[in-house]
Design a protein around this motif. Sequence first.
Motif, PDB file in Angstrom:
ATOM      1  N   ASP A 195       5.591  -8.867   5.324  1.00 32.08           N
ATOM      2  CA  ASP A 195       4.273  -8.448   4.844  1.00 32.08           C
ATOM      3  C   ASP A 195       3.234  -8.819   5.900  1.00 32.08           C
ATOM      4  O   ASP A 195       3.030 -10.005   6.187  1.00 32.08           O
ATOM      5  CB  ASP A 195       3.970  -9.134   3.514  1.00 32.08           C
ATOM      6  CG  ASP A 195       2.661  -8.662   2.889  1.00 32.08           C
ATOM      7  OD1 ASP A 195       1.898  -7.925   3.546  1.00 32.08           O
ATOM      8  OD2 ASP A 195       2.418  -9.032   1.729  1.00 32.08           O
ATOM      9  N   VAL A 196       2.582  -7.812   6.478  1.00 31.34           N
ATOM     10  CA  VAL A 196       1.618  -8.077   7.545  1.00 31.34           C
ATOM     11  C   VAL A 196       0.476  -8.981   7.077  1.00 31.34           C
ATOM     12  O   VAL A 196      -0.095  -9.718   7.879  1.00 31.34           O
ATOM     13  CB  VAL A 196       1.063  -6.777   8.183  1.00 31.34           C
ATOM     14  CG1 VAL A 196       2.169  -6.000   8.859  1.00 31.34           C
ATOM     15  CG2 VAL A 196       0.336  -5.929   7.181  1.00 31.34           C
ATOM     16  N   ALA A 197       0.161  -8.965   5.792  1.00 30.30           N
ATOM     17  CA  ALA A 197      -0.917  -9.816   5.271  1.00 30.30           C
ATOM     18  C   ALA A 197      -0.562 -11.299   5.376  1.00 30.30           C
ATOM     19  O   ALA A 197      -1.445 -12.154   5.411  1.00 30.30           O
ATOM     20  CB  ALA A 197      -1.233  -9.452   3.821  1.00 30.30           C
ATOM     21  N   ASP A 198       0.720 -11.614   5.447  1.00 29.28           N
ATOM     22  CA  ASP A 198       1.165 -13.003   5.579  1.00 29.28           C
ATOM     23  C   ASP A 198       1.154 -13.477   7.029  1.00 29.28           C
ATOM     24  O   ASP A 198       1.282 -14.675   7.282  1.00 29.28           O
ATOM     25  CB  ASP A 198       2.584 -13.170   5.029  1.00 29.28           C
ATOM     26  CG  ASP A 198       2.664 -12.976   3.533  1.00 29.28           C
ATOM     27  OD1 ASP A 198       1.633 -13.177   2.850  1.00 29.28           O
ATOM     28  OD2 ASP A 198       3.744 -12.601   3.041  1.00 29.28           O
ATOM     29  N   TRP A 199       1.023 -12.565   7.980  1.00 28.52           N
ATOM     30  CA  TRP A 199       1.155 -12.911   9.392  1.00 28.52           C
ATOM     31  C   TRP A 199      -0.106 -12.707  10.212  1.00 28.52           C
ATOM     32  O   TRP A 199      -0.349 -13.431  11.167  1.00 28.52           O
ATOM     33  CB  TRP A 199       2.279 -12.081  10.028  1.00 28.52           C
ATOM     34  CG  TRP A 199       3.626 -12.595   9.697  1.00 28.52           C
ATOM     35  CD1 TRP A 199       4.236 -12.550   8.473  1.00 28.52           C
ATOM     36  CD2 TRP A 199       4.547 -13.236  10.563  1.00 28.52           C
ATOM     37  NE1 TRP A 199       5.473 -13.120   8.540  1.00 28.52           N
ATOM     38  CE2 TRP A 199       5.684 -13.544   9.831  1.00 28.52           C
ATOM     39  CE3 TRP A 199       4.511 -13.569  11.912  1.00 28.52           C
ATOM     40  CZ2 TRP A 199       6.785 -14.177  10.378  1.00 28.52           C
ATOM     41  CZ3 TRP A 199       5.622 -14.194  12.466  1.00 28.52           C
ATOM     42  CH2 TRP A 199       6.733 -14.499  11.696  1.00 28.52           C
ATOM     43  N   TYR A 200      -0.877 -11.680   9.881  1.00 29.05           N
ATOM     44  CA  TYR A 200      -1.961 -11.282  10.770  1.00 29.05           C
ATOM     45  C   TYR A 200      -3.336 -11.524  10.161  1.00 29.05           C
ATOM     46  O   TYR A 200      -3.500 -11.479   8.955  1.00 29.05           O
ATOM     47  CB  TYR A 200      -1.837  -9.785  11.127  1.00 29.05           C
ATOM     48  CG  TYR A 200      -0.564  -9.478  11.874  1.00 29.05           C
ATOM     49  CD1 TYR A 200      -0.461  -9.718  13.233  1.00 29.05           C
ATOM     50  CD2 TYR A 200       0.540  -8.972  11.210  1.00 29.05           C
ATOM     51  CE1 TYR A 200       0.697  -9.446  13.915  1.00 29.05           C
ATOM     52  CE2 TYR A 200       1.721  -8.694  11.884  1.00 29.05           C
ATOM     53  CZ  TYR A 200       1.787  -8.939  13.229  1.00 29.05           C
ATOM     54  OH  TYR A 200       2.953  -8.682  13.917  1.00 29.05           O
ATOM     55  N   MET A 201      -4.327 -11.714  11.060  1.00 35.33           N
ATOM     56  CA  MET A 201      -5.708 -11.847  10.623  1.00 35.33           C
ATOM     57  C   MET A 201      -6.164 -10.525   9.988  1.00 35.33           C
ATOM     58  O   MET A 201      -5.676  -9.470  10.352  1.00 35.33           O
ATOM     59  CB  MET A 201      -6.623 -12.139  11.808  1.00 35.33           C
ATOM     60  CG  MET A 201      -6.521 -13.542  12.336  1.00 35.33           C
ATOM     61  SD  MET A 201      -7.807 -13.862  13.576  1.00 35.33           S
ATOM     62  CE  MET A 201      -6.905 -13.559  15.082  1.00 35.33           C
ATOM     63  N   THR A 202      -7.104 -10.638   9.087  1.00 32.24           N
ATOM     64  CA  THR A 202      -7.727  -9.446   8.517  1.00 32.24           C
ATOM     65  C   THR A 202      -9.114  -9.309   9.131  1.00 32.24           C
ATOM     66  O   THR A 202      -9.592 -10.200   9.839  1.00 32.24           O
ATOM     67  CB  THR A 202      -7.853  -9.554   6.992  1.00 32.24           C
ATOM     68  OG1 THR A 202      -8.711 -10.661   6.688  1.00 32.24           O
ATOM     69  CG2 THR A 202      -6.509  -9.750   6.328  1.00 32.24           C
ATOM     70  N   ILE A 203      -9.754  -8.214   8.833  1.00 29.66           N
ATOM     71  CA  ILE A 203     -11.101  -8.011   9.350  1.00 29.66           C
ATOM     72  C   ILE A 203     -12.015  -9.114   8.875  1.00 29.66           C
ATOM     73  O   ILE A 203     -12.809  -9.681   9.599  1.00 29.66           O
ATOM     74  CB  ILE A 203     -11.631  -6.627   8.949  1.00 29.66           C
ATOM     75  CG1 ILE A 203     -10.821  -5.548   9.677  1.00 29.66           C
ATOM     76  CG2 ILE A 203     -13.114  -6.497   9.245  1.00 29.66           C
ATOM     77  CD1 ILE A 203     -11.078  -4.137   9.205  1.00 29.66           C
TER      78      ILE A 203
END
Length: 181
Positions: free
Chosen positions: A173-181
């Motif tokens: 899940d990209v939300a677990d790895w990457y910064m958000t805006i």
Amino acid sequence: PGSPMVPGLRYLELEDFRKPLDWLLETRRNVSRDEFVSIMAGESPVSDGFILTFDDGLLDHYQFVYPELVERGMWGSFYVPVGPYLDGRSLDVHLIHALLGVFGGAQVLSTLLQVLSELGIECNEISKSNRYANVDDDEAIVEVKRKLNYEIKIEQRSIVLDNICARLDYQLDVADWYMTI
């Protein structure tokens, strides 16, 4: 701190990250943002000093790195890849690390070899290469990294990784790895 979602993930402990930051501040000069912009614009000569750069746009960079820099009055340049935002897919390099962290080298290697065989993908064997010669990973992990990063065509890597994930019933899940805006 480690991740219960990826128990075998290798990472730098926060205390081990703090030490080189402190050493840099004690022994070198941190180039200011304004000076950096001036240098890049060709208005000032390159000076003696350092600039920190961080790639990958990882959530950890915001949660852990950024506060350490602020605490020390430091700054850094953060490269944030847009792929995870545009298509909801992690970068291949992070997916490889996650698979190895969750399933271990032996299982990922076995699955990789099956997928390569089923897809009829030939590897450009470079096993005699000294790539990864100085790492302390077990041989299966080294073989997975070597095959996925150097021996198969880059255009095939995402297809192979998608097939491995499907076989292992895994989704990063990209939300677990990457910064958000």
